[in-house]
Scaffold this motif. Structure first.
Motif, mmCIF file in Angstrom:
data_model
loop_
_atom_site.group_PDB
_atom_site.id
_atom_site.type_symbol
_atom_site.label_atom_id
_atom_site.label_comp_id
_atom_site.label_asym_id
_atom_site.label_seq_id
_atom_site.Cartn_x
_atom_site.Cartn_y
_atom_site.Cartn_z
ATOM 1 N N ASN A 1 0.962 0.471 11.152
ATOM 2 C CA ASN A 1 0.734 0.362 9.710
ATOM 3 C C ASN A 1 -0.121 1.530 9.216
ATOM 4 O OD1 ASN A 1 2.184 -1.950 9.438
ATOM 5 N ND2 ASN A 1 0.479 -3.272 8.897
ATOM 6 N N VAL B 1 -5.377 2.199 4.759
ATOM 7 C CA VAL B 1 -5.465 1.967 3.308
ATOM 8 C C VAL B 1 -6.869 1.486 2.958
ATOM 9 C CG1 VAL B 1 -4.426 0.808 1.312
ATOM 10 C CG2 VAL B 1 -3.035 1.211 3.328
ATOM 11 N N HIS C 1 -7.846 -1.750 5.232
ATOM 12 C CA HIS C 1 -6.934 -2.469 6.120
ATOM 13 C C HIS C 1 -7.411 -2.236 7.552
ATOM 14 C CE1 HIS C 1 -3.365 -4.102 7.802
ATOM 15 N NE2 HIS C 1 -2.944 -2.954 8.283
ATOM 16 N N HIS D 1 -4.261 -6.830 4.108
ATOM 17 C CA HIS D 1 -4.181 -5.487 3.551
ATOM 18 C C HIS D 1 -5.466 -5.163 2.795
ATOM 19 C CE1 HIS D 1 0.491 -5.186 3.718
ATOM 20 N NE2 HIS D 1 -0.061 -5.351 4.895
ATOM 21 N N ALA D 2 -5.614 -3.848 2.522
ATOM 22 C CA ALA D 2 -6.856 -3.355 1.919
ATOM 23 C C ALA D 2 -7.201 -4.049 0.606
ATOM 24 C CB ALA D 2 -6.735 -1.857 1.696
ATOM 25 N N GLU D 3 -6.167 -4.329 -0.192
ATOM 26 C CA GLU D 3 -6.422 -4.883 -1.520
ATOM 27 C C GLU D 3 -7.036 -6.274 -1.432
ATOM 28 O OE1 GLU D 3 -3.727 -3.743 -0.240
ATOM 29 O OE2 GLU D 3 -2.474 -2.617 -1.618
ATOM 30 N N HIS E 1 5.808 -7.358 -0.922
ATOM 31 C CA HIS E 1 6.725 -8.068 -0.005
ATOM 32 C C HIS E 1 5.945 -9.040 0.880
ATOM 33 C CE1 HIS E 1 5.009 -4.990 2.589
ATOM 34 N NE2 HIS E 1 5.462 -5.653 3.642
ATOM 35 N N GLY F 1 5.423 -9.699 4.389
ATOM 36 C CA GLY F 1 5.609 -9.144 5.731
ATOM 37 C C GLY F 1 4.753 -9.953 6.671
ATOM 38 N N ARG F 2 3.927 -9.226 7.452
ATOM 39 C CA ARG F 2 2.977 -9.945 8.305
ATOM 40 C C ARG F 2 1.922 -10.635 7.447
ATOM 41 N NH1 ARG F 2 3.224 -5.139 12.647
ATOM 42 N NH2 ARG F 2 3.757 -4.047 10.752
ATOM 43 N N THR F 3 1.812 -10.157 6.181
ATOM 44 C CA THR F 3 0.839 -10.745 5.247
ATOM 45 C C THR F 3 1.526 -10.915 3.886
ATOM 46 O OG1 THR F 3 0.080 -8.575 4.517
ATOM 47 C CG2 THR F 3 -1.102 -9.529 6.371
ATOM 48 N N ASP G 1 4.068 4.024 -2.198
ATOM 49 C CA ASP G 1 4.366 3.703 -0.800
ATOM 50 C C ASP G 1 5.793 4.165 -0.465
ATOM 51 O OD1 ASP G 1 4.923 2.544 1.646
ATOM 52 O OD2 ASP G 1 3.866 0.677 1.195
ATOM 53 N N ASN H 1 7.506 3.496 2.052
ATOM 54 C CA ASN H 1 8.246 2.468 2.792
ATOM 55 C C ASN H 1 9.318 1.864 1.874
ATOM 56 O OD1 ASN H 1 9.104 0.316 4.280
ATOM 57 N ND2 ASN H 1 7.053 -0.438 4.785
ATOM 58 N N TRP I 1 2.154 8.408 9.645
ATOM 59 C CA TRP I 1 2.837 7.167 9.236
ATOM 60 C C TRP I 1 3.943 7.465 8.217
ATOM 61 C CZ3 TRP I 1 2.917 4.706 4.381
ATOM 62 C CH2 TRP I 1 3.522 3.451 4.383
HETATM 63 C C1 AOF Z 1 -0.889 -2.175 5.396
HETATM 64 N N1 AOF Z 1 -2.114 -2.223 4.828
HETATM 65 O O1 AOF Z 1 -3.437 -2.180 3.083
HETATM 66 C C2 AOF Z 1 -1.134 -1.859 2.738
HETATM 67 C C3 AOF Z 1 0.144 -1.793 3.348
HETATM 68 O O2 AOF Z 1 3.752 -5.900 7.971
HETATM 69 P P1 AOF Z 1 2.795 -5.966 6.839
HETATM 70 O O3 AOF Z 1 2.916 -7.195 6.027
HETATM 71 O O4 AOF Z 1 1.376 -5.711 7.280
HETATM 72 O O5 AOF Z 1 3.236 -4.771 5.863
HETATM 73 C C4 AOF Z 1 3.162 -3.450 6.254
HETATM 74 C C5 AOF Z 1 3.596 -2.563 5.113
HETATM 75 O O6 AOF Z 1 2.886 -2.882 3.919
HETATM 76 C C6 AOF Z 1 3.322 -1.105 5.374
HETATM 77 O O7 AOF Z 1 4.364 -0.489 6.069
HETATM 78 C C7 AOF Z 1 3.154 -0.528 3.978
HETATM 79 O O8 AOF Z 1 4.421 -0.143 3.465
HETATM 80 C C8 AOF Z 1 2.668 -1.708 3.134
HETATM 81 N N2 AOF Z 1 1.269 -1.566 2.647
HETATM 82 N N3 AOF Z 1 0.202 -1.966 4.663
HETATM 83 O O9 AOF Z 1 -0.763 -2.313 6.600
HETATM 84 C C9 AOF Z 1 -2.292 -2.094 3.538
HETATM 85 N N4 AOF Z 1 -1.283 -1.700 1.406
#
Ligand code: AOF
Ligand code: ZN
Length: 376
Positions: free
Chosen positions: A35, A38, A54, A61-63, A101, A103-105, A126, A128, A162
């Motif tokens: 990841n 952030v 993060h 995540h950072a926010e 989205h 995702g893991r969070t 982003d 991604n 990244w």
């Molecule tokens: C992060 N930290 O602070 C932000 C991210 O698998 P997840 O749910 O952790 O999502 C990973 C994606 O989330 C990552 O590839 C990026 O596009 C987005 N933002 N990810 O790990 C953060 N803001």
């Protein structure tokens, strides 16, 4: 905005807080891969009321972290005050676009909307594809004012590996070597650079994997980052030089050996209990493939030991256009010792390669120059 009678440009403050986000994000270097790094700052009435970054893949995540942090602070300092209330009408600064989205969070956009922030300042969009501007759109739809692209270059540099990996699906590859002032490759590094805070220690911390020559002396074969509590990169040892294979220990860092079949038999690698991949001939493709499959985003190709061992790999990174960055350390002496090898061995590869965005740093008694290769 007026402060001390002077009308201030809000964008100056925006840049300041995004730089703070980057500073916070950097605290997690070496921990977040695959990841990004952030950072996030919540500002209300000119005061920082929450900060976060993060910390690790899979964690918030950072926010979201400033709210957690702020909640803790509130509980300690103001007892009953609610973190959500102080975020209301505040501005959130974040070095990377908030995700939209599950995702893991869960999505950070929803956390920001729920906290009722009035404005979000984003360092960079982003890249991604699962996010790519959808986070910004979601915030705008909810009536939040969004500014995008503040200190963008700094934010991009923070996550250069990244970003490359997310856009290309390939690891970010950096070549590193040390030279004497007369242009000979050197095994040793500058004084102090391997200690905590030194450029080499910090460099190791930034990479998921490091490729080393199997002919490195035992003393040099286990480079580790000295940054406090950091993760160590996976050590990828390339063994294609007969008779010089060091006794590797895996205590300091996880190790995998790529050996050509003659060396593998000679060194009896099968008995050394180190993960080994035996190849007919050492070449880049299986090494990159291994990194990709393991989710390793960044690789440091470290030219220590005999340059002949890694010469072929370096050639391939250039020929296959997978080399992104070069870091060269110049040490303050002339070296004509026996066996000193010059850059000539790499001649005839390409006529000319542009190196962009050069930066340099003088650390103790060496000069470190780094730059990026023009993708062809
Ligand atoms: C992060 N930290 O602070 C932000 C991210 O698998 P997840 O749910 O952790 O999502 C990973 C994606 O989330 C990552 O590839 C990026 O596009 C987005 N933002 N990810 O790990 C953060 N803001
Ligand atoms: Zn998020």
């Amino acid at each position: 905005r007026v402060r001390c009678g002077v009308v201030e440009d809000e964008s100056v403050d925006d840049a300041f807080y995004i730089r703070r986000c980057v500073e916070l994000a950097r605290r997690a270097i070496g921990f977040t891969s695959p990841n990004p790094l952030v950072g996030c700052v919540i500002v209300k009435d000119g005061k920082i009321v929450g900060e976060g970054f993060h910390p690790k893949a899979g964690q918030p995540h950072a926010e979201v972290t400033p709210f957690l942090l702020h909640l803790k602070l509130c509980l300690q300092v103001f007892a009953l005050r609610d973190a959500g209330n102080s975020a209301e009408n505040a501005t959130a600064y974040v070095s990377l676009e908030p995700c939209n989205h599950y995702g893991r969070t869960p999505p950070c956009t929803e956390a920001l909307i729920k906290a009722k922030v009035k404005k979000v300042v984003v360092g960079m969009v982003d890249p991604n594809p699962i996010v790519a501007s959808k986070g910004v759109a979601r915030l705008q739809d909810a009536g939040i004012v969004v500014t995008v692209g503040v200190e963008e270059e700094l934010c991009k540099r923070l996550n250069e590996a990244w970003i490359h990996q997310i856009l290309t699906g390939k690891p970010f590859v950096t070549l590193r070597y040390s030279l004497s002032v007369n242009g000979h490759f050197l095994d040793q590094l500058g004084e102090g650079v391997t200690e905590a805070g030194g450029y080499y220690s910090k460099l190791l911390q930034e990479y998921d994997a490091i490729i080393l020559s199997g002919s490195l002396s035992e003393k040099f074969s286990s480079p580790t980052s000295q940054e406090p509590g950091t993760n160590q990169p996976l050590r990828i040892v390339v063994a294609n030089n007969p008779g010089q294979f060091p006794s590797l220990t895996t205590e300091a860092s996880k190790t995998i050996v790529f050996a050509d079949k003659v060396i593998a038999a000679e060194a009896d690698l099968a008995r050394k209990e180190i993960e080994t991949v035996v190849l007919d001939r050492i070449n880049l493709t299986p090494i990159l493939e291994h990194c990709r499959c393991q989710g390793l985003c960044s690789i440091l190709l470290d030219m220590r030991g005999s340059i002949r061992d890694l010469e072929e790999l370096v050639r391939e990174t250039i020929e296959q256009n997978v080399l992104q960055k070069i870091v060269v350390e110049v040490l303050p002496y002339w070296d004509e010792s026996d066996g000193a090898e010059s850059l000539v061995v790499l001649n005839g590869l390409v006529k000319r390669l542009e190196v962009k965005n050069l930066r340099s740093e003088t650390s103790n008694r060496s000069l470190v120059v780094e730059g990026y290769l023009q993708n062809r």
